[in-house]
Design a protein around this motif. Structure first.
Motif, short mmCIF file in Angstrom:
data_model
loop_
_atom_site.label_atom_id
_atom_site.label_comp_id
_atom_site.label_asym_id
_atom_site.label_seq_id
_atom_site.Cartn_x
_atom_site.Cartn_y
_atom_site.Cartn_z
N HIS A 82 -36.70 84.89 89.97
CA HIS A 82 -36.16 85.78 89.01
C HIS A 82 -34.37 85.79 89.31
CE1 HIS A 82 -35.33 88.75 92.10
NE2 HIS A 82 -36.48 88.22 92.70
N ASP A 93 -31.97 86.22 96.83
CA ASP A 93 -33.17 86.73 96.38
C ASP A 93 -33.37 86.28 94.95
OD1 ASP A 93 -34.95 88.42 95.58
OD2 ASP A 93 -34.06 90.66 96.12
N GLY A 94 -34.57 85.74 94.86
CA GLY A 94 -34.78 85.37 93.45
C GLY A 94 -34.19 84.20 93.11
N GLU A 127 -37.56 91.35 87.34
CA GLU A 127 -38.36 91.44 88.94
C GLU A 127 -38.22 92.68 89.67
OE1 GLU A 127 -40.12 91.12 92.72
OE2 GLU A 127 -37.92 91.00 92.07
N HIS A 190 -39.04 81.71 97.91
CA HIS A 190 -38.40 83.01 98.09
C HIS A 190 -37.89 83.05 99.56
CE1 HIS A 190 -37.22 87.15 97.31
NE2 HIS A 190 -37.61 86.92 95.87
ZN LIG Z 1 -36.95 88.84 94.65
#
Ligand SMILES: [Zn+2]
Length: 413
Positions: A82, A93-94, A127, A190
């Protein structure tokens, strides 16, 4: 000869993306379907187009780059994550998962590998749950239910405004559902967002399961009273009830529920003034565990504690469930493919459960799904200081590439 991702191209993408919604402290803020997030998604599709990949946006706003297969009726292997973030979040993150997925498609394309599956790099909507939580991946899995939309975590108003901004139609979100027969699997790279891999000195995490969580809103109801004239013994102080409950939660989980976590993330006292004993305390409780049985046991015990605290302070207690994610085991055969991919690259691996939620838990309901973790420095995440050493990012992308090839060539079921 083993093929690899292009670390420089991946880095260029990473830096360009991190500039979108960048904050002064080195983080990013791209809340779901806000202008910064939409800009990041448009940038992703442009990069995909520049690489000669097909692009598509589905009815839930999921953004995809596609490398078709020459095989007729080939199923699709999804590689995703995401591009949205939490408020004042980090760059990894993502974002890492989406960029690595795009890079995998470019490498496979450049190498002219003929795979019996189409590859799709997909950026799922919301997300992080600013609006609903896993909105795009649940829609893709056909698991977006009406209750979630009727009472979304971010509120109806925010959801409707966001959908309008993104040009999405609430009634059509479910059209993003993918027929499971058209899917060959799902892989997600991730960052770990916890300290386990770094502390163990391990390069790649093979995720076994994603823990489940439940959220409850507890309201302790007492009586507002004058802070100067009401003797201590005469009070029905809802704030005191909430405070004692926080302490009980910590004690209960630390002493009796190893491997689980519980958090009181918010307490709102009313009326909320220096000189008034609070008559009402609204407490937001969330807890996570690896199995449904453990979640049941924990819920029962924490509610018992809340009732006991309320009784001791002569407070009324109401408890309302506001969220529920079932624990998700990831596919053992995909885990084996990831472990073999890492081993073929000479990278060390460790199996671990994910304490954070991910799009993979939605996809796991309809197709074989697996997740690859790379270390987070200090376990820091959902903060501007989120960091994964670049070589670890490249390692993760290479494992994603080799795992995708492993799944693609191992058969499309
Ligand atoms: Zn994430």
């Amino acid at each position: 000869m083993t093929i690899h991702v292009d670390p420089d191209r991946l880095r260029d993408d990473f830096d360009a993306l991190a500039a979108i919604g960048a904050t002064a402290d080195g983080g990013i803020e791209r809340l779901a379907l806000t202008p910064a997030h939409l800009e990041a998604r448009a940038w992703f599709l442009r990069r995909a187009s520049e690489a000669g990949l097909e692009t598509v946006v589905d009815a839930a706003g999921n953004h995809s780059a596609i490398l078709p297969s020459t095989a007729p009726d080939a199923p699709t292997l999804l590689l995703g994550s995401h591009l949205d973030s939490v408020p004042r979040g980090g760059r990894f993150d993502g974002a890492l998962g989406v960029l690595a997925a795009l890079e995998v498609l470019r490498v496979v394309q450049a190498e002219r590998l003929e795979l019996p599956v189409a590859l799709e790099a997909i950026d799922f909507s919301d997300e992080e749950g600013t609006l609903v939580g896993l909105l795009g991946s649940l829609a893709a899995a056909g698991a977006l239910d009406a209750d979630m939309l009727a009472a979304p975590r971010g509120g109806r108003k925010a959801l409707l405004a966001a959908l309008a901004r993104a040009g999405l139609d609430e009634a059509r979100l479910i059209d993003a559902r993918r027929d499971p027969r058209t899917l060959a699997g799902y892989l997600e790279l991730h960052i770990e967002q916890g300290p386990v891999l770094e502390q163990a000195g391990v390069q790649i995490g093979v995720v076994t399961a994603i823990v489940g969580s439940r959220s409850l809103e507890l309201v302790f109801e007492g009586a507002s009273a004058h802070a100067g004239t009401t003797p201590m013994a005469a009070r029905r102080d809802a704030g005191l009830g909430a405070a004692r409950f926080v302490d009980r939660v910590h004690e209960t989980v630390s002493s009796g529920f190893p491997g689980t976590v519980a958090t009181v993330g918010s307490i709102e006292l009313e009326p909320g003034a220096f000189n008034v004993v609070p008559g009402r305390a609204r407490v937001l409780l969330e807890f996570r565990a690896g199995t449904a049985a453990e979640l049941d046991r924990l819920e029962q015990r924490l509610l018992d504690e809340a009732r006991s605290v309320a009784a001791a302070q002569r407070l009324e207690l109401q408890a309302r469930p506001v969220g529920r994610w079932e624990p998700t085991a990831l596919d053992p055969s995909v885990r084996a493919v990831i472990a073999a991919a890492a081993a073929s690259l000479g990278l060390s691996t460790q199996e671990l459960a994910s304490g954070a939620g991910h799009d993979a838990q939605a996809l796991a309901q309809v197709t074989r799904a697996g997740m690859i973790f790379v270390p987070s420095v200090g376990g820091v995440s959902h903060q501007p200081g989120e960091l994964t050493p670049w070589q670890d990012c490249v390692n993760g992308a290479d494992v994603l590439l080799q795992s995708a090839l492993g799944l693609a060539l191992g058969g499309p079921t």
